[in-house]
Every structure is written in structure tokens, then in C-alpha cells.
Design a protein around this motif. Sequence first.
Motif, PDB file in Angstrom:
ATOM      1  N   TYR A   1      -9.272  11.627 -61.855  1.00 13.95           N
ATOM      2  CA  TYR A   1      -9.676  11.343 -63.183  1.00 13.95           C
ATOM      3  C   TYR A   1     -10.861  10.494 -63.337  1.00 13.95           C
TER       4      TYR A   1
ATOM      5  N   GLU B   1       4.424  10.356 -64.521  1.00 17.70           N
ATOM      6  CA  GLU B   1       4.185   8.723 -64.867  1.00 17.70           C
ATOM      7  C   GLU B   1       4.791   8.721 -66.339  1.00 17.70           C
TER       8      GLU B   1
ATOM      9  N   THR C   1      -9.902   1.784 -66.024  1.00 15.92           N
ATOM     10  CA  THR C   1     -10.299   1.417 -64.800  1.00 15.92           C
ATOM     11  C   THR C   1     -10.914   2.388 -64.066  1.00 15.92           C
ATOM     12  N   MET C   2     -10.435   3.823 -63.857  1.00 15.15           N
ATOM     13  CA  MET C   2     -11.079   4.828 -63.347  1.00 15.15           C
ATOM     14  C   MET C   2     -12.220   4.968 -63.759  1.00 15.15           C
TER      15      MET C   2
ATOM     16  N   CYS D   1      -8.711   6.883 -68.337  1.00 14.21           N
ATOM     17  CA  CYS D   1      -7.922   5.700 -67.673  1.00 14.21           C
ATOM     18  C   CYS D   1      -9.287   4.587 -67.593  1.00 14.21           C
TER      19      CYS D   1
ATOM     20  N   ASN E   1       0.360   3.747 -55.752  1.00 13.09           N
ATOM     21  CA  ASN E   1      -0.407   3.014 -56.883  1.00 13.09           C
ATOM     22  C   ASN E   1       0.327   1.687 -56.503  1.00 13.09           C
TER      23      ASN E   1
ATOM     24  N   VAL F   1      -9.710   3.976 -57.568  1.00  8.67           N
ATOM     25  CA  VAL F   1      -9.257   2.734 -57.865  1.00  8.67           C
ATOM     26  C   VAL F   1      -8.940   1.965 -56.789  1.00  8.67           C
TER      27      VAL F   1
ATOM     28  N   CYS G   1      -5.821  -1.049 -61.059  1.00  8.20           N
ATOM     29  CA  CYS G   1      -4.752  -0.170 -61.708  1.00  8.20           C
ATOM     30  C   CYS G   1      -3.897  -1.064 -62.269  1.00  8.20           C
ATOM     31  N   SER G   2      -3.595  -0.816 -63.765  1.00 12.08           N
ATOM     32  CA  SER G   2      -2.815  -1.737 -64.352  1.00 12.08           C
ATOM     33  C   SER G   2      -1.438  -1.592 -63.941  1.00 12.08           C
ATOM     34  N   MET G   3      -0.897  -0.225 -63.411  1.00 11.13           N
ATOM     35  CA  MET G   3       0.408  -0.217 -62.908  1.00 11.13           C
ATOM     36  C   MET G   3       0.597  -0.950 -61.562  1.00 11.13           C
TER      37      MET G   3
ATOM     38  N   CYS H   1       2.514   3.087 -66.219  1.00 18.85           N
ATOM     39  CA  CYS H   1       1.175   3.389 -66.277  1.00 18.85           C
ATOM     40  C   CYS H   1       0.810   3.470 -67.791  1.00 18.85           C
ATOM     41  N   SER H   2      -0.192   2.379 -67.894  1.00 19.37           N
ATOM     42  CA  SER H   2      -0.623   2.357 -69.650  1.00 19.37           C
ATOM     43  C   SER H   2      -1.310   3.484 -69.952  1.00 19.37           C
ATOM     44  N   VAL H   3      -1.799   4.381 -69.360  1.00 23.28           N
ATOM     45  CA  VAL H   3      -2.273   5.463 -69.752  1.00 23.28           C
ATOM     46  C   VAL H   3      -1.338   6.703 -70.218  1.00 23.28           C
ATOM     47  N   HIS H   4      -0.292   7.009 -69.219  1.00 25.76           N
ATOM     48  CA  HIS H   4       0.602   7.958 -69.351  1.00 25.76           C
ATOM     49  C   HIS H   4       1.826   7.314 -70.377  1.00 25.76           C
TER      50      HIS H   4
HETATM   51 FE1  SF4 Z   1      -3.234   3.036 -62.767  1.00 28.54          FE
HETATM   52 FE2  SF4 Z   1      -5.208   4.467 -64.459  1.00 28.54          FE
HETATM   53 FE3  SF4 Z   1      -3.761   5.891 -62.763  1.00 28.54          FE
HETATM   54 FE4  SF4 Z   1      -2.376   4.722 -64.760  1.00 28.54          FE
HETATM   55  S1  SF4 Z   1      -4.016   6.559 -64.749  1.00 28.54           S
HETATM   56  S2  SF4 Z   1      -1.471   4.805 -62.588  1.00 28.54           S
HETATM   57  S3  SF4 Z   1      -3.701   2.730 -65.005  1.00 28.54           S
HETATM   58  S4  SF4 Z   1      -5.212   4.459 -62.226  1.00 28.54           S
END
Ligand code: SF4
Length: 367
Positions: free
Chosen positions: A48, A258, A322-323, A320, A143, A84, A110-112, A230-233
Motif C-alpha cells: 500500500y 477487511e 496513514t500508509m 490509506c 494489525n 505502518v 493504523c486506525s484499525m 479498517c476505515s479504508v476497506h
Molecule cells: Fe490500517 Fe490502512 Fe491497513 Fe486499513 S489499510 S488496516 S487503516 S493500515
Amino acid sequence: MSIMEKLKQPSFTLPEKYRQLKKEEMEERVREIKQQLGETLFIPGHHYQRDEVIQFADAVGDSLQLAQISANNKQAKHIVFCGVHFMAETADILTTPDQTVILPDMRAGCSMADMADIYQTETAWEELQSLFGDTMLPLTYVNSTAAIKAFVGRNGGATVTSSNAHAMVKWAFGQKERILFLPDQHLGRNTAFDLGIGLDEMAVWNPISRELEFEGNPKRVKVILWKGHCSVHENFTVKNIENVRSTHPDMKIIVHPECTREVVGLSDDNGSTKYIIETIEQSEPGSAWAIGTEMNLVNRLIQQHPDKHIISLNPNMCPCLTMNRIDLPHLLWSLETIVEGDMINVIKVEEQTAREAILALERMLNK
Ligand code: SF4
Ligand code: 13P
């Protein structure tokens, strides 16, 4: 001092001079340092990561591959982890004390992983034990923080990644009657469902209200899912799937586990980032794909496969965040501090935590 205050300290903030540099100049300097440090420097990068960073990675992989690669690398003195925070912690736990792990930007969390802290986990365990006794085994997605991995390790459980979740959940049911799956409810639910466990046998632990969300007799519960995501997925929706089905009826939909149960259930296929990459690589030229995962990876797949029609399942998807914090200026900054002998952003997991976390990681890696 709070984490936010700590992150504002000059030692955690990218010096202004790096913002003035041209891309070509930064790339040249990274190349020179890599040449100078040779095998004593190792740069792993998660799929990512941005292209500007991934071009310098010595190894690119998903969470499982990067954990295995870190465990096997004995020659590098400095590991600059482009991923991350939890990945850099895992690398530190799996490497020897004389190897140093650096995260180029400490804000790359990682928000998760942040959705389960150790106090919430210990409270949950106590309350769940009063309900289920000694019938549960904890499993945590990698994670998660090192403290959660240590909790899982000392309670006989293991870590999992999206590549081996099925095997690990099966293993866990060979040990105990129930599992507590942290912190991603969707990976836990999707995996258990594939293994034949009914949705009506899964409960959700809400760490905020400290309640078990379940209707019926709790004796039926086989899987307790931590209420994290996961706030992305979670941004891939049933509506996105319906849109693709109506506008591109021949397109195959592949998503990361996710994503929610509904999205995974309506897709044609699902798997870890490694699985998604391999599926696209092995598909026929001319085939058409809508992919439900992080945008840096989807964009890279689009570039690498001009003979295939690839789109993001969600047309408004972004990377993502944070990535994405790991960028070329932060990479260069961290490398220059190694050369100067004044390293920044060293990730060091406290000894006792590392000793217990490694138990959970090794139960996974030795499978
Ligand atoms: Fe965490 Fe980003 Fe991976 Fe989602 S995509 S689990 S927020 S590092
Ligand atoms: P994998 O690398 O296991 O596919 O996980 C994706 C992810 O979200 C990492 O943060």
C-alpha cells in the motif's frame, strides 16, 4: 507527555529543508545512501506504499510476507520499515537486539489497530470469561499493537494475517471451543463464515459500551468479534457492487476480506493483497476487474497490467492516509540520520511485551 505532544516535538517532525528539495535530488540521495550502506540497510515496503517509496524497497509484500522477511533477515543493521507502526513493531520483535527498526514517519499508524487498546482488551477478557469461562482462545490480526499481541501470546493464542486467517482460525478451534478475534470484525466474520460458522453463532464485543452484542442464548456463540474495522476497506459498499454489475456486467469483482460481509458475499473473489495481486497477474489478457482494496495498490496494478481493464470498486476511493504518510522526504530524512549516526523514529518494543508477543507471532510463523 501525550502521544500528540510527543509527535509535535522537533525530533519527530520532518525538518523544513526536506520540503524544499526537488524529487530528483531526493531520489539521487536515497540511491547514494543505499549504495553506501549496502547490505547493512534493508528497506521492506508494504504493497500500500506510494510509488515514490516502493521504488526503493528491497522487498515488497503483504503483512505476512513482510513479517517472514523481517524474521529471516540477519545481515541488516538498519531496517527502515515503509509501512505502518504495527508492522515496524512486529519487525522489531522478530529481529535481533542489535538490529534497529526505523519508521520514517511516526504518524504512520493504523486506525484499525487503534480500535483495540490493551486496557479495553483486558477488561473484555475478564467480562467474557465470566460468561464463557475457560473456553476461549484469543486471536489477533497482526494489525494490532505489540501489547495486544503480548496479551494473545500469554493466553495461548496467535496472530493471524489476511493470508493465513483460515488456517489460524481452524487451528484455534483445535485448541478451544470459542475464539475472541481482534481487532477486525470483518476479517474475523468473513473467515469464520467461510469455515462454516453461522452468522447466528457470532457475537460482537463492543469495547466502548463493554457489551456483547448478540441475540439469543450465548451458549451458541462460537466466535466473538471485536468491534473494530479498517476505515479504508469499509468504504467499499453494496451500492458500489451494484453499480459495477450494472455498468460492467462482464467485470469480475475481487475484494480484500477487511471489507464487510455483505461486500465480500456479493464479490466474485476475495483475499489478501498478495492474493489479489497474484489473481490479477494470472488472469487472461483482456479480462476486466473491479478491485476493492487500497488505492496505491490498485493504481499500481492498473499501470502494471495495461492489457487488462482494471478499476477501483469505489471510483471515489483514496489511499490509506496513514500508509501514505511515508513519503520520499521522510524516507530520505530517516536514511540521512542513519548515516549521520543520530537515528530518528527508532521503534523499540519493551522487552517483556516483546517476549510475550513473539509467542503469538511464532505460533503463526511456525505453521
Ligand atoms: Fe490500517 Fe490502512 Fe491497513 Fe486499513 S489499510 S488496516 S487503516 S493500515
Ligand atoms: P495484508 O497485507 O495482510 O493484505 O493486509 C492489508 C492491510 O490492510 C495492511 O494494513
